[in-house]
Design a protein around this motif. Structure first.
Motif, PDB file in Angstrom:
ATOM      1  N   VAL A 121     -48.523 -22.407   9.903  1.00 60.51           N
ATOM      2  CA  VAL A 121     -48.306 -21.895  11.048  1.00 60.51           C
ATOM      3  C   VAL A 121     -47.199 -22.049  11.975  1.00 60.51           C
ATOM      4  CG1 VAL A 121     -49.625 -22.233  13.393  1.00 60.51           C
ATOM      5  CG2 VAL A 121     -50.949 -22.604  11.408  1.00 60.51           C
ATOM      6  N   PRO A 122     -46.384 -20.850  12.307  1.00 57.33           N
ATOM      7  CA  PRO A 122     -47.073 -19.504  11.891  1.00 57.33           C
ATOM      8  C   PRO A 122     -46.842 -19.139  10.672  1.00 57.33           C
ATOM      9  CG  PRO A 122     -44.772 -19.635  12.963  1.00 57.33           C
ATOM     10  CD  PRO A 122     -45.106 -20.973  12.811  1.00 57.33           C
ATOM     11  N   PRO A 123     -47.609 -17.978  10.115  1.00 56.45           N
ATOM     12  CA  PRO A 123     -47.998 -17.756   8.864  1.00 56.45           C
ATOM     13  C   PRO A 123     -46.775 -16.550   7.924  1.00 56.45           C
ATOM     14  CG  PRO A 123     -49.518 -16.687  10.003  1.00 56.45           C
ATOM     15  CD  PRO A 123     -48.603 -17.331  11.026  1.00 56.45           C
ATOM     16  N   ILE A 124     -46.182 -16.240   9.017  1.00 61.02           N
ATOM     17  CA  ILE A 124     -45.668 -14.926   8.284  1.00 61.02           C
ATOM     18  C   ILE A 124     -43.954 -15.109   8.223  1.00 61.02           C
ATOM     19  CG2 ILE A 124     -44.718 -12.397   8.597  1.00 61.02           C
ATOM     20  CD1 ILE A 124     -47.459 -12.108  10.392  1.00 61.02           C
ATOM     21  N   TRP A 125     -43.309 -15.078   6.919  1.00 65.69           N
ATOM     22  CA  TRP A 125     -42.315 -15.270   6.631  1.00 65.69           C
ATOM     23  C   TRP A 125     -41.430 -13.766   6.413  1.00 65.69           C
ATOM     24  CZ3 TRP A 125     -39.911 -19.964   6.631  1.00 65.69           C
ATOM     25  CH2 TRP A 125     -40.841 -21.155   6.796  1.00 65.69           C
ATOM     26  N   LEU A 126     -40.378 -13.875   7.030  1.00 66.62           N
ATOM     27  CA  LEU A 126     -39.662 -12.376   6.792  1.00 66.62           C
ATOM     28  C   LEU A 126     -38.226 -12.671   5.754  1.00 66.62           C
ATOM     29  CD1 LEU A 126     -39.252 -11.427  10.533  1.00 66.62           C
ATOM     30  CD2 LEU A 126     -40.903 -10.645   8.859  1.00 66.62           C
ATOM     31  N   GLU A 127     -37.799 -11.633   5.077  1.00 73.88           N
ATOM     32  CA  GLU A 127     -36.903 -11.726   4.268  1.00 73.88           C
ATOM     33  C   GLU A 127     -35.403 -12.149   4.857  1.00 73.88           C
ATOM     34  OE1 GLU A 127     -36.782  -7.871   2.168  1.00 73.88           O
ATOM     35  OE2 GLU A 127     -38.533  -8.199   1.023  1.00 73.88           O
ATOM     36  N   LYS A 128     -35.183 -11.825   6.044  1.00 73.31           N
ATOM     37  CA  LYS A 128     -33.673 -12.035   6.541  1.00 73.31           C
ATOM     38  C   LYS A 128     -33.843 -12.929   7.642  1.00 73.31           C
ATOM     39  CE  LYS A 128     -32.892  -7.232   5.778  1.00 73.31           C
ATOM     40  NZ  LYS A 128     -32.374  -6.112   6.870  1.00 73.31           N
ATOM     41  N   ASP A 129     -35.088 -13.442   7.978  1.00 72.19           N
ATOM     42  CA  ASP A 129     -35.217 -14.606   9.006  1.00 72.19           C
ATOM     43  C   ASP A 129     -35.617 -15.944   8.571  1.00 72.19           C
ATOM     44  OD1 ASP A 129     -35.578 -15.853  11.379  1.00 72.19           O
ATOM     45  OD2 ASP A 129     -36.762 -14.379  12.291  1.00 72.19           O
ATOM     46  N   PRO A 130     -35.031 -16.959   8.462  1.00 73.71           N
ATOM     47  CA  PRO A 130     -35.471 -18.273   8.115  1.00 73.71           C
ATOM     48  C   PRO A 130     -36.521 -18.875   8.770  1.00 73.71           C
ATOM     49  CG  PRO A 130     -33.549 -18.453   9.298  1.00 73.71           C
ATOM     50  CD  PRO A 130     -33.494 -17.107   9.280  1.00 73.71           C
ATOM     51  N   ARG A 131     -36.968 -18.485  10.109  1.00 78.69           N
ATOM     52  CA  ARG A 131     -37.891 -18.754  10.813  1.00 78.69           C
ATOM     53  C   ARG A 131     -39.284 -18.241  10.799  1.00 78.69           C
ATOM     54  NH1 ARG A 131     -37.893 -17.602  17.037  1.00 78.69           N
ATOM     55  NH2 ARG A 131     -40.115 -18.358  17.348  1.00 78.69           N
ATOM     56  N   PRO A 132     -40.444 -18.794  10.345  1.00 80.88           N
ATOM     57  CA  PRO A 132     -41.523 -18.149  10.312  1.00 80.88           C
ATOM     58  C   PRO A 132     -41.999 -17.510  11.578  1.00 80.88           C
ATOM     59  CG  PRO A 132     -42.118 -20.284  10.316  1.00 80.88           C
ATOM     60  CD  PRO A 132     -40.609 -20.131  10.217  1.00 80.88           C
ATOM     61  N   ARG A 133     -42.838 -16.406  11.786  1.00 77.14           N
ATOM     62  CA  ARG A 133     -43.196 -15.822  12.942  1.00 77.14           C
ATOM     63  C   ARG A 133     -44.961 -15.694  12.800  1.00 77.14           C
ATOM     64  NH1 ARG A 133     -38.605 -14.987  16.232  1.00 77.14           N
ATOM     65  NH2 ARG A 133     -36.930 -14.808  15.027  1.00 77.14           N
ATOM     66  N   TYR A 134     -45.059 -15.439  14.092  1.00 76.63           N
ATOM     67  CA  TYR A 134     -46.647 -15.181  14.388  1.00 76.63           C
ATOM     68  C   TYR A 134     -46.741 -13.567  14.365  1.00 76.63           C
ATOM     69  CZ  TYR A 134     -47.374 -20.104  15.796  1.00 76.63           C
ATOM     70  OH  TYR A 134     -47.499 -21.356  16.016  1.00 76.63           O
ATOM     71  N   PRO A 135     -48.007 -13.239  14.434  1.00 78.51           N
ATOM     72  CA  PRO A 135     -48.266 -11.421  14.140  1.00 78.51           C
ATOM     73  C   PRO A 135     -47.825 -11.051  15.623  1.00 78.51           C
ATOM     74  CG  PRO A 135     -50.135 -12.525  13.190  1.00 78.51           C
ATOM     75  CD  PRO A 135     -49.362 -13.907  13.691  1.00 78.51           C
TER      76      PRO A 135
END
Length: 74
Positions: free
Chosen positions: A38-52
């Motif tokens: 939580v948050p569940p989404i990991w992006l390729e260029k961002d070390p911080r996980p994100r919410y939808p």
């Protein structure tokens, strides 16, 4: 224990191209959706996980729901 939102998990598949709503024009690709985070989404260029709710879907072109493997029986 919280319930898994399968609809959300299948909406934000790896390979999906998204834009950060807080930074219009910043495009990234979903690397992973981790049901245990939580948050569940990991992006390729961002070390911080994100919410939808932080993301705007730009393109689903690269999304692959599952890997297809051809098997040959001898």
């Amino acid at each position: 224990m919280s319930q898994i939102d399968w609809e959300e998990a299948f909406e934000y598949l790896p390979g999906l191209v998204v834009e950060l709503k807080s930074r219009p024009g910043v495009i990234d690709t979903i690397a992973a959706y981790d049901l245990t985070m939580v948050p569940p989404i990991w992006l390729e260029k961002d070390p911080r996980p994100r919410y939808p709710h932080e993301l705007q879907i730009v393109s689903r072109e690269r999304v692959q729901a599952c890997q297809l493997v051809e098997t040959v029986n001898s």
